[in-house]
Design a protein around this motif. Structure first.
Motif, PDB file in Angstrom:
ATOM      1  N   TYR A 133       1.012  -0.908   0.093  1.00 38.34           N
ATOM      2  CA  TYR A 133      -0.042   0.077   0.179  1.00 38.34           C
ATOM      3  C   TYR A 133       1.031   1.187  -0.164  1.00 38.34           C
ATOM      4  N   THR A 134       0.969   2.179  -0.993  1.00 42.15           N
ATOM      5  CA  THR A 134       1.756   2.981  -1.223  1.00 42.15           C
ATOM      6  C   THR A 134       1.098   4.521  -1.246  1.00 42.15           C
ATOM      7  N   GLY A 135      -0.185   4.559  -0.891  1.00 41.05           N
ATOM      8  CA  GLY A 135      -0.690   5.691  -0.301  1.00 41.05           C
ATOM      9  C   GLY A 135      -1.229   6.582  -1.940  1.00 41.05           C
ATOM     10  N   VAL A 136      -1.671   5.842  -2.828  1.00 37.05           N
ATOM     11  CA  VAL A 136      -1.840   6.207  -3.933  1.00 37.05           C
ATOM     12  C   VAL A 136      -3.424   6.953  -3.764  1.00 37.05           C
ATOM     13  N   ARG A 137      -4.095   6.077  -3.283  1.00 31.81           N
ATOM     14  CA  ARG A 137      -5.689   6.459  -3.034  1.00 31.81           C
ATOM     15  C   ARG A 137      -5.997   6.142  -1.387  1.00 31.81           C
ATOM     16  N   PRO A 138      -6.894   6.458  -0.634  1.00 27.10           N
ATOM     17  CA  PRO A 138      -7.128   5.880   0.421  1.00 27.10           C
ATOM     18  C   PRO A 138      -7.344   4.312   0.439  1.00 27.10           C
ATOM     19  N   ALA A 139      -6.655   3.773   1.444  1.00 28.29           N
ATOM     20  CA  ALA A 139      -6.632   2.319   1.575  1.00 28.29           C
ATOM     21  C   ALA A 139      -7.839   1.618   1.185  1.00 28.29           C
ATOM     22  N   ASP A 140      -8.789   1.882   1.799  1.00 26.63           N
ATOM     23  CA  ASP A 140     -10.123   1.014   1.727  1.00 26.63           C
ATOM     24  C   ASP A 140     -11.114   1.385   0.649  1.00 26.63           C
ATOM     25  N   GLU A 141     -10.440   2.445  -0.225  1.00 33.17           N
ATOM     26  CA  GLU A 141     -11.235   2.994  -1.587  1.00 33.17           C
ATOM     27  C   GLU A 141     -11.511   1.790  -2.514  1.00 33.17           C
ATOM     28  N   ASP A 142     -10.088   1.026  -3.009  1.00 31.12           N
ATOM     29  CA  ASP A 142     -10.141   0.150  -3.725  1.00 31.12           C
ATOM     30  C   ASP A 142      -9.170  -0.926  -2.639  1.00 31.12           C
ATOM     31  N   PRO A 143     -10.014  -2.102  -2.047  1.00 27.87           N
ATOM     32  CA  PRO A 143      -9.164  -3.154  -1.243  1.00 27.87           C
ATOM     33  C   PRO A 143      -7.945  -3.486  -1.999  1.00 27.87           C
ATOM     34  N   GLY A 144      -7.867  -3.696  -2.980  1.00 31.61           N
ATOM     35  CA  GLY A 144      -6.701  -4.348  -3.935  1.00 31.61           C
ATOM     36  C   GLY A 144      -6.673  -5.509  -3.036  1.00 31.61           C
ATOM     37  N   ARG A 145      -5.248  -5.979  -2.823  1.00 34.99           N
ATOM     38  CA  ARG A 145      -4.863  -7.314  -2.330  1.00 34.99           C
ATOM     39  C   ARG A 145      -5.705  -7.728  -1.408  1.00 34.99           C
ATOM     40  N   PHE A 146      -6.374  -7.035  -0.392  1.00 31.86           N
ATOM     41  CA  PHE A 146      -7.266  -7.490   0.893  1.00 31.86           C
ATOM     42  C   PHE A 146      -8.471  -8.228   0.244  1.00 31.86           C
ATOM     43  N   ALA A 147      -8.869  -7.938  -0.938  1.00 37.60           N
ATOM     44  CA  ALA A 147      -9.938  -8.863  -1.642  1.00 37.60           C
ATOM     45  C   ALA A 147      -9.428  -9.900  -1.935  1.00 37.60           C
ATOM     46  N   VAL A 148      -8.443 -10.452  -1.988  1.00 37.48           N
ATOM     47  CA  VAL A 148      -7.932 -11.894  -2.178  1.00 37.48           C
ATOM     48  C   VAL A 148      -7.617 -12.620  -0.793  1.00 37.48           C
ATOM     49  N   THR A 149      -6.776 -11.949   0.029  1.00 35.58           N
ATOM     50  CA  THR A 149      -6.465 -12.457   1.247  1.00 35.58           C
ATOM     51  C   THR A 149      -7.065 -12.322   2.260  1.00 35.58           C
ATOM     52  N   GLY A 150      -7.960 -11.189   2.386  1.00 39.44           N
ATOM     53  CA  GLY A 150      -8.669 -10.924   3.637  1.00 39.44           C
ATOM     54  C   GLY A 150      -7.762 -10.385   4.703  1.00 39.44           C
ATOM     55  N   ASN A 151      -6.762 -10.364   4.517  1.00 35.15           N
ATOM     56  CA  ASN A 151      -5.889  -9.917   5.676  1.00 35.15           C
ATOM     57  C   ASN A 151      -5.605  -8.063   5.738  1.00 35.15           C
ATOM     58  N   PRO A 152      -5.967  -7.683   6.799  1.00 33.66           N
ATOM     59  CA  PRO A 152      -5.884  -6.062   6.805  1.00 33.66           C
ATOM     60  C   PRO A 152      -4.723  -5.508   6.534  1.00 33.66           C
ATOM     61  N   ALA A 153      -3.540  -6.166   6.618  1.00 33.19           N
ATOM     62  CA  ALA A 153      -2.396  -5.560   6.225  1.00 33.19           C
ATOM     63  C   ALA A 153      -2.122  -5.355   4.851  1.00 33.19           C
ATOM     64  N   ASP A 154      -3.160  -5.979   4.005  1.00 32.88           N
ATOM     65  CA  ASP A 154      -3.352  -5.981   2.362  1.00 32.88           C
ATOM     66  C   ASP A 154      -4.332  -4.951   1.968  1.00 32.88           C
ATOM     67  N   MET A 155      -4.930  -4.153   2.940  1.00 30.82           N
ATOM     68  CA  MET A 155      -5.734  -3.271   2.442  1.00 30.82           C
ATOM     69  C   MET A 155      -5.356  -2.139   1.607  1.00 30.82           C
ATOM     70  N   GLY A 156      -5.843  -2.157   0.313  1.00 30.54           N
ATOM     71  CA  GLY A 156      -5.237  -0.957  -0.462  1.00 30.54           C
ATOM     72  C   GLY A 156      -4.102  -1.476  -1.201  1.00 30.54           C
ATOM     73  N   ALA A 157      -3.461  -2.622  -0.957  1.00 29.79           N
ATOM     74  CA  ALA A 157      -2.132  -2.958  -1.557  1.00 29.79           C
ATOM     75  C   ALA A 157      -2.216  -3.282  -3.095  1.00 29.79           C
ATOM     76  N   MET A 158      -1.417  -3.109  -3.889  1.00 34.39           N
ATOM     77  CA  MET A 158      -1.382  -3.354  -5.296  1.00 34.39           C
ATOM     78  C   MET A 158      -0.117  -4.046  -5.872  1.00 34.39           C
ATOM     79  N   ARG A 159      -0.099  -4.810  -6.602  1.00 38.26           N
ATOM     80  CA  ARG A 159       1.201  -5.538  -7.131  1.00 38.26           C
ATOM     81  C   ARG A 159       2.121  -4.261  -7.832  1.00 38.26           C
TER      82      ARG A 159
END
Ligand code: HEC
Ligand code: HEC
Length: 543
Positions: free
Chosen positions: A299-325
């Motif tokens: 998660y690099t702060g491009v947009r608010p973390a919960d706007e597009d959950p990114g990796r979180f949608a795959v893992t369900g791990n809160p540490a992945d909220m908003g994270a992109m590859r």
């Protein structure tokens, strides 16, 4: 991936340090080795617009070699916007995506989409530059395409690992926002290839045309796989094989990485030093060499973390909220706009973003995204490094393996609009939707109308007559609509409210190559001039 990891572990003992960073060929999964025939078939399929339900979108429509595998239709002036999670255009969560096709029903008529009407839909995220995808263990911005290929027809595991490209390629073919219609199944995808002359809608096929040599798809599948059956697994294997031949490793950086004489300028070298400096930038910690991407999620702060959950949608791990590859930066010069939502048009803006430490914070934001306080000279050097040194000249030049045919979409073969419509109730001018190919012998095509006011219905006028050419109907020349040779097709307008009505019909393409059909919609409307509103008109030239 496996091969590269192993090499890295053994490297300190076996290889000179300079050679560690060489980008070798991508790994291929056991069970789908690269062959020339399979790569050629995959290339044909990648640029095959007939694979989509409307025959207007191929993989290569959104993934253009000239843009490093991203969407070349984007320009700073004309961008296709998705309204984002709030479904409202013009707000900060909008994303620049790729246009696909109108929402299409199983009978190939269109259906209204709340954001796009009957016009082509736009993807929710920016199109990845697909040319480094062959190295990634999982694909998409959120990595939802894993690496085990399961046959969608019988649920059997076909490729046990290393098959993210195969897995990924199955998604767009059925997706109603990309290449499919609603409820599309594999039988329909296979049917679309059985009878279609390969790449019949494209031109400038080059060496690919020589390979196809007038054969049909069953013959091409036969050469690639031994028998003529067309199956989803074979389609996936061929598409993946083609993409594995797109190795972007003829860049000015390669000799430098190998410790050989190189052509980098002093400024580019300064940028490289900054890029690799953990103290000054930390870029290289995520954009790791030699791919310039670590294929991990941050998660690099491009947009608010919960706007597009990114990796979180795959893992369900809160540490992945908003994270992109982390995307590879090879050929990044060509793949604007940048980030998963296309937020920035230039690399200068991207470097400014990193310099200010990102735009949003969250507990899981990567600590390496922090204010860098670079000087203007340092920023310019970093940008210079991201451009020429990381760019494979074959990409910009469209040279093999990065060549591509000219697709129907975007060519002069696309139905040409002319004239202006006239407004009806509420001042709404109805809109002509005409995107499908007037391919002689290629079967019916759909014409749509939206932005109309529902009432008595809409009337499509179609005719070869010059009556319909020139000026589209405007009020007083309605009598032309009754001229000889003009076919009138009634369609009830569905939808509600002023400007909310829509309809679509299927018509035959022109009967001959070079013959024109003209078409225009009229809507009966008490308020319009002479009690009808009109769309603009289109000319369809058979090819
Ligand atoms: C309408 C545009 C469009 C079409 C058509 C399309 N794609 Fe994509 N592609 C995208 C977008 C957008 C993404 C990113 C989606 C996401 O991450 O949620 C993507 C992602 C990918 C990726 C992942 C790259 C990466 O680094 O993660 C690959 C590979 C890919 N597409 C290949 C294909 C293939 C093969 C086809 C044809 C079967 C295809 N695409 C059709 C727009 C398109
Ligand atoms: C913590 C890991 C990390 C660090 C450090 C990092 N990046 Fe990135 N980079 C990413 C991720 C993740 C993305 C995609 C983010 C998104 O789209 O939401 C990205 C995207 C980019 C893009 C856009 C690529 C594209 O195709 O859209 C560029 C350019 C880029 N980074 C350059 C840099 C530079 C230059 C630095 C150093 C100043 C840097 N990055 C530091 C992880 C990182």
């Amino acid at each position: 991936m496996l091969a590269r990891r192993t090499a890295l572990v053994l490297a300190p003992i076996l290889l000179a340090p300079a050679l560690l960073a060489q980008l070798g060929p991508p790994p291929e999964p056991v069970g789908n080795p690269i062959t020339v025939s399979k790569a050629q078939l995959g290339k044909a399929l990648f640029f095959e617009e007939q694979l989509s339900s409307t025959r207007t979108v191929a993989c290569g429509t959104c993934h253009d070699p000239l843009a490093g595998g991203a969407d070349s239709r984007w320009s700073a002036a004309t961008s296709a916007v998705h309204p984002g999670p709030d479904a409202v255009f013009g707000t900060s969560d909008d994303a620049i995506g790729s246009p696909s096709q109108p929402r299409t029903l199983p009978n190939r008529r269109y259906r209204y989409h709340q954001s796009f009407g009957l016009a082509p839909q736009v993807t929710t995220r920016q199109t990845n530059a697909a040319f480094a995808a062959a190295y990634a263990p999982s694909l998409f911005w959120d990595g939802r395409a894993g690496d085990q290929l399961v046959d969608p027809l019988n649920g059997q595991v076909v490729l046990a690992s290393g098959a993210a490209l195969e897995v990924q390629s199955l998604e767009p073919l059925l997706s109603p926002t990309e290449m499919g219609h609603q409820a599309r199944d594999w039988n329909d995808v296979v049917q679309s290839l059985q009878a279609a002359p390969p790449l019949a809608l494209a031109t400038n096929l080059g060496a690919l045309g020589t390979w196809i040599n007038g054969r049909d798809y069953p013959a091409l599948f036969s050469e690639a796989f031994g028998t003529p059956e067309i199956t989803p697994v074979r389609i996936a294997m061929a598409l993946a094989t083609y993409q594995r031949t797109l190795v972007p490793n003829q860049t000015p950086i390669e000799p430098l990485l190998a410790g050989l004489p190189h052509t980098l300028t002093a400024q580019e070298l300064q940028g490289g030093t900054l890029f690799r400096s953990v103290q000054f930038t930390g870029c290289v910690e995520c954009h790791t060499l030699p791919l310039y991407g670590d294929d991990l999620f941050h998660y690099t702060g491009v947009r608010p973390a919960d706007e597009d959950p990114g990796r979180f949608a795959v893992t369900g791990n809160p540490a992945d909220m908003g994270a992109m590859r982390t995307p590879s930066l090879r050929n990044v010069e060509y793949s604007a706009p940048y980030f998963k939502d296309g937020r920035f048009a230039t690399l200068e803006e991207v470097v400014e973003f990193y310099d200010r430490g990102g735009d949003f914070d969250a507990p899981n934001k990567d600590p390496r995204i922090r204010p860098l306080n670079l000087t203007p000279t340092q920023k310019a050097a970093l940008v210079a490094y991201l451009k020429r040194p990381l760019s494979d000249e074959r990409v910009a030049a469209g040279v093999a393996p990065f060549d591509r045919p000219t697709l129907f979409g975007g060519s002069p073969r696309v139905p040409q609009h002319y004239g202006a419509g006239s407004d009806g109730s509420g001042g709404f001018v109805p809109r002509m939707i005409a995107v499908e190919p007037p391919h002689v012998g290629g079967g019916k095509l759909t014409l749509g109308i939206d932005g109309a006011t529902p009432g008595t219905g809409a009337l499509l006028l179609v005719g070869p007559a010059a009556d319909l050419a020139g000026t589209p109907f405007q009020g007083a020349n309605l009598h032309l609509a009754l001229g000889p040779g003009i076919v009138r097709v009634n369609a009830p307008l569905i939808g509600q409210g002023l400007g909310g009505g829509w309809a679509s019909v299927r018509i035959d393409p022109p009967a001959l190559v070079g013959a024109s059909l003209f078409a225009q919609w009229l809507v009966f409307d008490q308020v319009g001039p002479d009690r009808f509103a009109a769309t603009d008109a289109v000319e369809l030239v058979g090819f």
